[in-house]
Design an enzyme around this catalytic site. Structure first.
Site, PDB file in Angstrom:
ATOM      1  N   PHE A 137      29.060  17.686  -9.808  1.00 50.86           N
ATOM      2  CA  PHE A 137      28.882  18.967  -9.113  1.00 50.86           C
ATOM      3  C   PHE A 137      27.394  19.223  -8.947  1.00 50.86           C
ATOM      4  CE2 PHE A 137      28.332  23.497  -8.573  1.00 50.86           C
ATOM      5  CZ  PHE A 137      29.228  23.750  -7.538  1.00 50.86           C
ATOM      6  N   ASP A 170      20.424  16.030 -12.626  1.00 48.79           N
ATOM      7  CA  ASP A 170      20.765  17.427 -12.377  1.00 48.79           C
ATOM      8  C   ASP A 170      20.968  18.096 -13.736  1.00 48.79           C
ATOM      9  OD1 ASP A 170      22.002  19.850 -11.921  1.00 48.79           O
ATOM     10  OD2 ASP A 170      23.226  19.130 -10.260  1.00 48.79           O
ATOM     11  N   LYS A 220      20.461  27.488 -13.773  1.00 49.62           N
ATOM     12  CA  LYS A 220      21.297  28.394 -14.572  1.00 49.62           C
ATOM     13  C   LYS A 220      20.575  29.083 -15.744  1.00 49.62           C
ATOM     14  CE  LYS A 220      25.947  26.945 -13.398  1.00 49.62           C
ATOM     15  NZ  LYS A 220      26.015  25.764 -12.554  1.00 49.62           N
TER      16      LYS A 220
END
Ligand SMILES: *Cc1c(COP(=O)(O)O)cnc(C)c1O
Length: 427
Positions: free
Chosen positions: A158, A249, A278
């Site tokens: 993702f 990532d 995040k």
């Protein structure tokens, strides 16, 4: 401070039955105005403190979602309140046409605490990955002399919801109806070294060249799957041999989530480029693309973001990073992570007909349900809400546990007890 207060599960359960004034924004009214792109749980959250949030009915929940691995320091942390208040009164936004001291300070902290030598700021994980993809493509064109650079990414990965990042995301469900996708991506199974070797060999044979490999150190959204050390070390060797860029990532696992500051530290390798978002701002929107100097090929005008690295977001993110260090939160992440996994393994033994596996690093953990039972991750999440615990699925069969990094031993015990009661209602 409220964070230190011990809470008992009974206290949570009592609070669940209390009713207070109803918010003017009911789910029905909300849905009249907000475009429906999320399958929302029917609770309306309005307040938080530490690892707890309250809904408009006055019900209290232990928050093991933390805005999906985002609220590093929990809710209403005094250091964040102080940093935001201070910066908003001083200077909250100016253009990147000028020098911004807070941006410089945050970049310095990140460079001094990672393998990176430079930082570009944006506002989200997807944007950070876009920046990494653009940088890798420019490097491929200008340094590697590749006309049509290919980026390899993993199945079940993702990387975000923009067009390039849904293409990078190796899950067809995120791509459906949004074709044509962005060219230049090919997919490999995760943690499978033979597959990556074969993919590179067959692309070479077709005169297509791999410019970069983009992977998560631990796949978050795709089911909380930790990377294998041997796999990542071999990938690093292949990238070195072939001049391929390794992009990691770190959007979900960076900033202490795994018990190390960066996910790659669990794998004993260093990426050439990595991305963060995040947890970086503790819930204030900010993203970053970080890289080594050798691949830092951007020139003025080639990439930009109006909000990226603004004084407010950078001042808060820097405080989040400083608190991580000052309060030695990585030690808490490791200890609470072990406690949580031990408790979850106990539940897996108790409900062995339902639970298949517990896995994770630090405070990103997953509970996988057996494939042959009808119960889904969403069923468990719904059941847990009734017992005052917020959780988030990671795919259809995995429940993800990503509490704030300040979570206490009592709060972990509390969550385990609530979860046990919730699961018991499903058996
Ligand atoms: C959440 C996530 C993203 C996307 O971040 P946004 O801020 O939602 O754009 C990208 N990569 C990973 C690994 C993520 O977990």
């Amino acid at each position: 401070m409220e964070l230190e207060q011990t809470i008992s599960p009974e206290f949570l359960l009592e609070k669940n039955t209390a009713t207070v004034e109803t918010s003017p924004f009911t789910p029905e009214e909300f849905n009249k105005y907000v475009i429906n792109t999320y399958a929302r749980f029917p609770i309306v959250l309005e307040r938080g403190a530490g690892c707890r949030v309250w809904d408009t009915q006055g019900r209290e929940y232990l928050d093991f979602v933390a805005g999906i691995a985002t609220c590093t320091l929990g809710h209403a942390h005094p250091a964040m309140v102080e940093a935001i208040s201070r910066q908003i009164q001083k200077l909250h936004h100016v253009s990147n046409l000028y020098y911004i001291p807070e941006q410089g300070k945050l970049a310095k902290w990140l460079v001094e605490h990672s393998c990176a030598e430079g930082v570009f700021f944006c506002n989200s994980g997807a944007e950070a990955n876009e920046a990494a993809i653009k940088l890798a493509r420019k490097y491929a064109h200008t340094v590697l002399n590749i006309k049509e650079p290919i980026i390899l990414t993993a199945h079940a990965s993702f990387h975000g919801r923009t067009l390039a990042t849904i293409t990078a995301t190796g899950q067809p469900k995120y791509q459906k109806y949004f074709e044509p996708l962005v060219p230049g991506f090919e997919y490999i199974p995760y943690n499978d070294i033979a597959a990556v070797e074969n993919a590179i060999a067959s692309l070479d044979a077709n005169e297509k060249r791999v410019a970069a490999i983009l992977l998560e150190p631990l796949q978050g959204e795709g089911g909380v799957r930790p990377g294998d050390i041997t796999y990542f070390q071999r990938i690093r060797e292949i990238c070195n041999q072939k001049g391929i860029l390794l992009i990691l990532d770190e959007v979900q696992v960076g900033i202490g989530r795994t018990g190390q500051l960066w996910g790659y530290e669990n794998l004993g390798i260093e990426p050439d480029i990595f991305t963060s978002a995040k947890g970086l701002g503790g819930g204030i929107p900010i993203g970053a693309m970080l890289c080594k100097s050798f691949c830092n090929v951007f020139q003025p005008g080639e990439h930009a973001s109006t909000f990226g690295g603004n004084p407010l977001a950078c001042a808060v993110a820097l405080r989040v990073c400083e608190i991580l260090e000052e309060e030695n939160l990585l030690a808490n992440v490791r200890a609470r992570g072990e406690q949580l996994r031990a408790g979850l393994k106990g539940l897996a033994a108790k409900f062995s007909n339902l639970i298949a596996e517990i896995r994770g690093w630090g405070l990103i953990n997953g509970m996988e349900l057996k494939a042959d039972v009808a119960v889904t991750a969403a069923d468990v999440v719904k059941a847990a809400i009734a017992f005052g615990l917020l959780l988030v699925p990671a795919g259809a069969k995995v429940i993800r546990f990503v509490p704030p990094l300040i979570v206490s031993a009592d709060e972990v015990d509390c969550a385990l007890l609530a979860l046990e009661r919730a699961i018991a209602t499903l058996c």
